[in-house]
Design an enzyme around this catalytic site. Structure first.
Site, PDB file in Angstrom:
ATOM      1  N   LYS A 115      80.021  95.822  40.083  1.00 52.40           N
ATOM      2  CA  LYS A 115      79.288  94.705  39.740  1.00 52.40           C
ATOM      3  C   LYS A 115      77.771  95.212  40.324  1.00 52.40           C
ATOM      4  O   LYS A 115      77.717  95.927  41.478  1.00 52.40           O
ATOM      5  CB  LYS A 115      79.758  93.491  40.771  1.00 52.40           C
ATOM      6  CG  LYS A 115      79.310  92.226  39.984  1.00 52.40           C
ATOM      7  CD  LYS A 115      80.166  91.723  38.920  1.00 52.40           C
ATOM      8  CE  LYS A 115      79.779  90.433  38.354  1.00 52.40           C
ATOM      9  NZ  LYS A 115      80.659  90.080  37.667  1.00 52.40           N
TER      10      LYS A 115
HETATM   11  N1  GLU Z   1      80.302  89.629  33.897  1.00 59.32           N
HETATM   12  C1  GLU Z   1      81.738  89.360  33.237  1.00 59.32           C
HETATM   13  C2  GLU Z   1      82.613  89.348  34.175  1.00 59.32           C
HETATM   14  O1  GLU Z   1      82.605  88.761  35.418  1.00 59.32           O
HETATM   15  C3  GLU Z   1      81.802  90.618  31.964  1.00 59.32           C
HETATM   16  C4  GLU Z   1      81.775  91.986  32.809  1.00 59.32           C
HETATM   17  C5  GLU Z   1      81.934  93.127  31.724  1.00 59.32           C
HETATM   18  O2  GLU Z   1      82.000  92.749  30.307  1.00 59.32           O
HETATM   19  O3  GLU Z   1      81.766  94.327  31.894  1.00 59.32           O
HETATM   20  O4  GLU Z   1      83.911  89.545  33.768  1.00 59.32           O
END
Ligand code: GLU
Length: 429
Positions: A115
């Site tokens: 993240k």
């Molecule tokens: N931000 C989204 C999540 O928390 C998607 C992450 C992604 O597609 O890599 O799952």
């Protein structure tokens, strides 16, 4: 390590990172995860903090702080969104990165977890400043991201345009023969530059598929169910539109600007247009205003927190009128609030499953980019539903076998998959 009870009184509304760690350790204990695997998974592999200057429109420079936390890549390359929000901190991103590892493992896609984020409010900046912030951040991350190594995606506050700027900055810094491959360094791009059909609505679509599975357990369907949503960004607004199309009644919506209520149901498309124009739900002409405290008390069947973590706490959990809470956001229910809800007989459907649609379709986008293919949206949705339902089946089977909560079952499926791969590969050297 002694067993930790996350429902202990001392855990009342713990900080997000501590709550995520406690949950991990308690399920590790439950399934008898080996100490060495627990040791590896209890901390991210890599933590990157970047400080970078950005030229503002008035000629001054401002320093921004960004993060990329790579939690684990035993199942595949690091994967996860980048959040643009004033609340972004090292601990928040560390917790969210760990959730990505467990989410990808639960739904069985060949990705690890990561993240990122930048601590700022996008609404305070012009489009030009935003572009420079995103490009400078991407440049600062350098070769720490990559199309086979770590692929960012949208999250709270970021969107497809931001992903295109990230991709373009990364590609232009790459050796030219690698530039086509560089496209898949990010997912959630606009369709024109290689995004997947169905990616923008994917998290909401996944919520709808997983909810359909949940209701089917007891012979129910979404038609005529009443719904409230907290958050009307990408996830909340798409969830509302899809559920309304299936016959649900959207009774109340809250966000950082206020809350609105319509007993007979509000039009989710008109509300999306209003939010687009005015920046929030407050003042929406198709509904009555509501106080933040009253929002949680609205008489609905399903309450869907679709914004940030720690929104349902020991303070408002006793008031929630819904009989089902759907975690469309990451970590919206604190451990204490979850205990209160479960004691009151409220079903809590956990984030690891419920919001996995976004990363699943990110995986489809990455596969399409790799194969130079374009799938129709019907194919994307069909595959998404298959993966969501298979994960929901595994979760239920595990819950019944272990006699635990749905959330613990979601973690147990994920940790079990990670354990199997660590056992087969061993720990180098
Ligand atoms: N931000 C989204 C999540 O928390 C998607 C992450 C992604 O597609 O890599 O799952």
């Amino acid at each position: 390590m002694p067993p930790i009870d996350p429902f202990d009184d001392t855990s009342d509304d713990l900080p997000f990172y501590e709550a995520t760690q406690l949950r991990f350790h308690s399920v590790a204990e439950l399934i008898g995860l080996d100490d060495s695997h627990r040791e590896i998974l209890s901390a991210p592999k890599n933590e990157l903090i970047v400080n970078f200057p950005v030229l503002l429109d008035d000629g001054r420079y401002r320093r921004f702080t960004g993060y990329r936390i790579q939690h684990n890549n035993i199942l595949g390359p690091f994967k996860g969104g980048v959040r643009f929000h004033p609340s972004v901190s090292l601990d928040e991103v560390k917790a969210l990165a760990a959730l990505m590892t467990f989410k990808c493992a639960l739904v069985d896609i060949p990705f690890g977890g990561a993240k990122g984020g930048i601590t700022f409010s996008p609404a305070d900046h012009s489009r030009g400043e935003l572009e420079r912030i995103v490009r400078r951040f991407t440049h600062a991350l350098g070769a720490n991201i990559g199309p086979e190594h770590d692929m960012p995606a949208p999250d709270v506050g970021s969107d497809a345009q931001a992903m295109v700027w990230m991709m373009d900055t990364y590609a232009n810094s790459s050796h030219s023969p690698d530039r086509t491959a560089a496209r898949r360094v990010v997912t959630g791009k606009t369709i024109e530059v290689g995004g997947s059909l169905g990616r923008e609505k994917a998290t909401g679509q996944g919520v709808a598929f997983a909810l359909e599975h949940h209701l089917a357990e007891t012979g129910r369907i979404v038609r005529d169910m009443t719904v409230s949503l907290q958050g009307y960004g990408n996830v909340g607004s798409h969830t509302a539109r899809i559920l309304a199309a299936d016959g649900a009644v959207i009774r109340a919506v809250a966000d950082h600007t206020g809350a609105v209520f319509a007993g007979d149901g509000l039009d989710p498309h008109k509300l999306a247009a209003w939010v687009h124009e005015h920046g929030g739900v407050a003042g929406f002409s198709g509904a009555e205003p509501l106080s933040a405290a009253d929002f949680w008390r609205v008489d609905v069947d399903i309450c869907i927190p679709a914004a940030l973590e720690r929104q349902i706490t020991s303070t408002n959990a006793p008031d929630i009128a819904a009989s089902i809470v759907v975690e469309a956001a990451n970590g919206p229910v604190t451990p204490t609030a979850e205990r209160i809800l479960l004691e009151r007989g409220v079903e809590v459907l956990p984030d690891l499953l419920m919001n996995a649609g976004g990363v699943i379709v990110s995986y489809f986008e990455w596969v399409q980019n790799k194969a130079s293919e374009k799938w129709p949206v019907t194919e994307v949705d069909r595959r998404l539903r298959t993966l969501m339902w298979a994960a929901a089946d595994r979760l239920l089977e595990t819950r019944d076998r272990l006699g635990c909560t749905r959330r613990d079952a979601a973690y147990a499926v994920a940790l079990d998959r990670l354990r199997t791969v660590y056992e087969q590969r061993g720990i180098f050297p």
